[in-house]
Design an enzyme around this catalytic site. Structure first.
Site, PDB file in Angstrom:
ATOM      1  N   ASP A 122      37.322  58.645  46.059  1.00  0.00           N
ATOM      2  CA  ASP A 122      38.028  57.743  46.986  1.00  0.00           C
ATOM      3  C   ASP A 122      39.512  57.667  46.686  1.00  0.00           C
ATOM      4  O   ASP A 122      40.355  57.899  47.547  1.00  0.00           O
ATOM      5  CB  ASP A 122      37.457  56.313  46.894  1.00  0.00           C
ATOM      6  CG  ASP A 122      36.062  56.196  47.479  1.00  0.00           C
ATOM      7  OD1 ASP A 122      35.706  57.026  48.331  1.00  0.00           O
ATOM      8  OD2 ASP A 122      35.336  55.265  47.071  1.00  0.00           O
ATOM      9  N   ARG A 136      38.487  43.115  37.442  1.00  0.00           N
ATOM     10  CA  ARG A 136      39.366  43.233  38.618  1.00  0.00           C
ATOM     11  C   ARG A 136      40.649  42.414  38.512  1.00  0.00           C
ATOM     12  O   ARG A 136      41.741  42.930  38.775  1.00  0.00           O
ATOM     13  CB  ARG A 136      38.615  42.890  39.902  1.00  0.00           C
ATOM     14  CG  ARG A 136      37.427  43.804  40.180  1.00  0.00           C
ATOM     15  CD  ARG A 136      37.751  45.248  39.970  1.00  0.00           C
ATOM     16  NE  ARG A 136      36.661  46.128  40.352  1.00  0.00           N
ATOM     17  CZ  ARG A 136      36.543  47.391  39.953  1.00  0.00           C
ATOM     18  NH1 ARG A 136      37.463  47.905  39.152  1.00  0.00           N
ATOM     19  NH2 ARG A 136      35.538  48.135  40.344  1.00  0.00           N
ATOM     20  N   ASP A 138      34.959  43.643  45.451  1.00  0.00           N
ATOM     21  CA  ASP A 138      36.144  44.036  44.691  1.00  0.00           C
ATOM     22  C   ASP A 138      37.439  43.944  45.504  1.00  0.00           C
ATOM     23  O   ASP A 138      38.479  43.570  44.985  1.00  0.00           O
ATOM     24  CB  ASP A 138      35.964  45.443  44.114  1.00  0.00           C
ATOM     25  CG  ASP A 138      34.988  45.436  42.949  1.00  0.00           C
ATOM     26  OD1 ASP A 138      34.880  44.389  42.286  1.00  0.00           O
ATOM     27  OD2 ASP A 138      34.339  46.473  42.701  1.00  0.00           O
ATOM     28  N   SER A 189      26.685  54.888  43.250  1.00  0.00           N
ATOM     29  CA  SER A 189      28.026  54.331  43.076  1.00  0.00           C
ATOM     30  C   SER A 189      28.005  53.527  41.786  1.00  0.00           C
ATOM     31  O   SER A 189      27.203  52.609  41.614  1.00  0.00           O
ATOM     32  CB  SER A 189      28.365  53.443  44.271  1.00  0.00           C
ATOM     33  OG  SER A 189      29.488  52.657  43.951  1.00  0.00           O
TER      34      SER A 189
HETATM   35  N1  ARG Z   1      27.981  43.857  42.488  1.00  0.00           N
HETATM   36  C1  ARG Z   1      28.855  43.791  41.360  1.00  0.00           C
HETATM   37  C2  ARG Z   1      30.066  42.992  41.651  1.00  0.00           C
HETATM   38  O1  ARG Z   1      30.383  42.766  42.778  1.00  0.00           O
HETATM   39  C3  ARG Z   1      29.201  45.138  40.779  1.00  0.00           C
HETATM   40  C4  ARG Z   1      29.874  46.087  41.695  1.00  0.00           C
HETATM   41  C5  ARG Z   1      30.075  47.362  40.984  1.00  0.00           C
HETATM   42  N2  ARG Z   1      30.277  48.479  41.795  1.00  0.00           N
HETATM   43  C6  ARG Z   1      29.441  49.527  41.898  1.00  0.00           C
HETATM   44  N3  ARG Z   1      29.839  50.552  42.540  1.00  0.00           N
HETATM   45  N4  ARG Z   1      28.265  49.529  41.392  1.00  0.00           N
HETATM   46  O2  ARG Z   1      30.752  42.579  40.744  1.00  0.00           O
END
Ligand code: ARG
Length: 389
Positions: A13, A92, A121, A173
């Site tokens: 990405d 983040r 995110d 992912s």
């Molecule tokens: N669902 C979790 C969060 O929003 C983790 C997201 C992580 N991303 C992934 N591609 N698995 O914090």
């Protein structure tokens, strides 16, 4: 030419994003955050330059991540919907903060990220940046650009000779940092499907874990873990070490369906060996040293703290105020917890502290008992009084 600071991971990405932004006439500065994901940052750095970035920052943020994000959340007892220890969510606001610092230094007008419009995110990046630097322009091209599917992105990368590891077909992912790993997509999108063993990386299958339990002792000082088995570790090393010990025993796997901020439910798998051990140990030490009212009130604070973290509100006044509250509660959270790790389980088997509120002479049913049972009669009568006709 407008300057943009891109939060760059080196993945498909954000690699496509460098090229895309260059074609829109942006001067792209790539900011790579090392939060312990264990990538080859030299390779990623070269990739960014080859793809068109004019400058690359590789920031080692591991220490700051652990001391200023992971440990505060641990002290708070933050866990989202009773299962998720927030590893991604905690990283983040840290990355966003450093994007802002670089933007200021480079006099950039714009910052960009490579998150989709369906996830949490994007909210965490944009909210944090809006709070820290309201004048910065923000871009999230993935929400609107023409590359709709992963296949289209791969074609784009091949066409523009973007050096990317696209041959290896990985349907998942994944987000990884020192504090944990999150896996979604592929077969995991069916919440009835058991996660295949291949998705795990930090933990061995509990079935294959050693037949003999591993005992460890973790020391805390004012709510912060400092030692393992009596040996002092620096924060980053401590997490690293516990990831290894926990991982070997299959500790820290979580399979959950969670509520995203954007209104959808998603199925996510987590691996959190160190986090799981520390969360359990810390809770247990608090059980020993905190008075009843503080302990029970703090559980509500923990829930709020987790929601604020999950929902991208790390830099808000309330989160900062809760940090002050939590720190006040940690004054006596100093002591040692003994844990038994065995085939995926992590059980507390001992705890001690010089601030312990546990009084054996009151709790015992043996001959050392000093509890005056006669007092209970009056107490029970008064307790029931408001409800008696
Ligand atoms: N669902 C979790 C969060 O929003 C983790 C997201 C992580 N991303 C992934 N591609 N698995 O914090």
């Amino acid at each position: 030419m407008k300057k943009v600071v891109l939060a760059y991971s080196g993945g498909l990405d954000t690699s496509c994003l460098i090229k895309w932004l260059r074609d829109k006439d942006y001067d792209v500065i790539a900011a790579i955050a090392d939060v312990g994901q264990g990538e080859n940052f030299e390779v990623i750095k070269k990739r960014a330059i080859k793809t068109g970035a004019s400058k690359v920052y590789v920031l080692n943020l591991q220490k700051e991540f652990v001391t200023d994000y992971v440990f505060p959340a641990l002290k708070a007892g933050a866990i989202y919907e009773n299962k998720y220890l927030l590893a991604t969510a905690l990283s983040r606001p840290l990355i966003a903060k450093h994007q802002v610092l670089i933007a200021n230094k480079e006099k950039a007008t714009t910052v960009a990220h490579g998150c989709t419009g369906k996830g949490n995110d994007q909210v965490r990046f944009e909210t944090t940046i809006a709070i820290l630097a309201p004048k910065l322009e923000q871009m999230a091209p993935l929400r609107t650009w023409e590359l709709k599917t992963r296949e289209e992105e791969i074609d784009y990368a091949l066409k523009h000779k973007i050096p990317c590891n696209v041959t290896k077909k990985n349907p998942y992912s994944i987000d990884k940092n020192l504090y944990g790993r999150a896996i979604e997509c592929g077969v995991l999108e069916d919440p009835w499907t058991e996660p295949p063993e291949e998705i795990y990386d930090m933990t061995i299958s509990p079935q294959k874990a050693p037949q003999k339990p591993t005992y460890i002792e973790v020391d805390f000082v004012k709510g912060v873990p400092t030692k393992i088995n009596g040996k002092t570790y620096k924060p980053v090393d401590l997490i690293h070490k516990l990831n290894i010990i926990g991982g070997k025993n299959g500790v820290g796997r979580v399979d959950m369906v969670e509520n995203r901020l954007v209104g959808i439910k998603s199925r996510e798998i987590y691996e959190n060996p160190a986090g799981t051990i520390l969360y359990i140990a810390h809770q247990e030490l608090e059980a020993l040293v905190l008075d009843r009212e503080t302990l029970q009130y703090k559980q509500r604070v923990a829930q709020k703290y987790a929601e604020l973290t999950y929902n991208g509100l790390w830099e808000t006044p309330l989160k900062h105020q809760l940090d002050a509250y939590v720190d006040a509660t940690q004054e006596h959270v100093t002591g040692t917890v003994r844990l038994k790790l065995y085939k995926g389980s992590c059980m507390v088997v001992g705890r001690k502290s010089k601030y312990s509120r546990y009084k054996e002479e009151l709790a015992t049913y043996g001959d050392k008992d000093i509890f005056d049972q006669k007092l209970a009669e009056g107490f029970n009568k008064l307790w029931a009084m408001p409800f008696m006709e």
